[in-house]
Design an enzyme around this catalytic site. Structure first.
Site, mmCIF file in Angstrom:
data_model
loop_
_atom_site.group_PDB
_atom_site.id
_atom_site.type_symbol
_atom_site.label_atom_id
_atom_site.label_comp_id
_atom_site.label_asym_id
_atom_site.label_seq_id
_atom_site.Cartn_x
_atom_site.Cartn_y
_atom_site.Cartn_z
ATOM 1 C CG ASP A 84 14.494 -46.481 7.414
ATOM 2 O OD1 ASP A 84 15.048 -45.533 7.358
ATOM 3 O OD2 ASP A 84 14.122 -47.034 8.414
ATOM 4 C CD GLU A 140 12.535 -50.734 4.919
ATOM 5 O OE1 GLU A 140 13.757 -50.999 4.903
ATOM 6 O OE2 GLU A 140 11.794 -50.216 5.933
#
Length: 275
Positions: A102, A169
């Protein structure tokens, strides 16, 4: 020609993370972050194109907002440590990519729950997007009540040294889900993650209330869209008080009736709240 991702892999030792100057990082670290920023920008561009298309060419836009964030160097170092990578062992950039997925994040806020899945499909069906992983916290929320659809996607970034695949993400959620998640984050930040149990229980209750609101708004949305197909002539008849309603109106009303929940046991469908 050797691409940037190839140069940072192989037998090259990883960067000296403990001596990393976060104010003036070296070229390899800047390239690493830039690759993720460019990948993030690619995804944001794709979503903005979809949003503009719906805004200008369709009668309904499922995308409310699109936002993005790139982890700061400080936040990235903390996440590397939390993922069990020892900074002393100088993990490579490839090892960090594998464990920290992420680094680049995009958030898509939609109007309704059905839009969450629709926009997810529109993005991930594009030929240059590869879906790596999907975590559906809408259908199966986290224990604390958190709901969102998370997708790890891979997008190619074309730099001077060639194409570099970058993982981004993407979170898809409704306005209500986003409001709850923002509140939950602020509460955890205020209490330094030591939130009182009573407050956690109330947060879970708020999550259920939020989801119930989403379901209600979804039903209302579907009911309204069920009436959008009525021809002008039918609307004119209704306004004029036609004695015999048009068959198309009857069919539309039946579609709405099929979408409404069944009345509770022992309650007549003709009962009114005023009786």
């Amino acid at each position: 020609m050797t691409g940037p991702s190839e140069e940072s892999s192989g037998d090259r030792p990883g960067p000296d993370w403990q001596r990393l100057d976060l104010q003036r990082p070296d070229e390899d670290f800047r390239r690493f972050l830039l690759e993720h920023r460019f990948g993030m920008d690619e995804v944001v561009t794709k979503l903005n194109i979809l949003r503009d298309e719906f805004a200008h060419l369709h009668d309904y836009n499922p995308i409310e907002t699109v936002s993005a964030r790139l982890k700061t160097p400080e936040s990235l170092l903390e996440k590397i440590a939390r993922k069990g990578l020892s900074l002393e062992e100088r993990p490579s950039f490839d090892a960090v990519r594998d464990r920290v997925t992420d680094i680049a994040g995009v958030r898509v806020v939609c109007s309704f729950t059905s839009d969450v899945y629709r926009v997810f499909e529109l993005l991930t069906e594009q030929p240059d997007i590869t879906t790596v992983e999907v975590r559906d916290y809408v259908a199966t929320p986290k224990p604390n009540g958190y709901r969102s659809l998370h997708a790890l996607v891979e997008v190619p970034v074309f730099l001077s040294g060639g194409a570099t695949p970058v993982t981004v993400e993407v979170q898809f959620r409704t306005v209500a889900m986003d409001f709850w998640a923002s509140l939950e984050h602020k509460i955890h930040y205020k209490y330094r993650h030591d939130v009182p149990a009573e407050l956690l229980d109330r947060l879970r209750e708020a999550a259920e209330t939020s989801y119930a609101l989403d379901e209600t708004m979804e039903r209302l949305h579907q009911e309204v869209r069920g009436l959008e197909d009525l021809p002008d002539a039918v609307v004119a008849e209704l306004r004029g008080g036609a004695a015999h309603p048009d068959a198309r109106l009857v069919a539309a009303l039946r579609r709405i009736g099929d979408q409404l929940p069944e009345p509770a046991e022992g309650v007549s469908a003709n009962d009114s709240s005023s009786s």
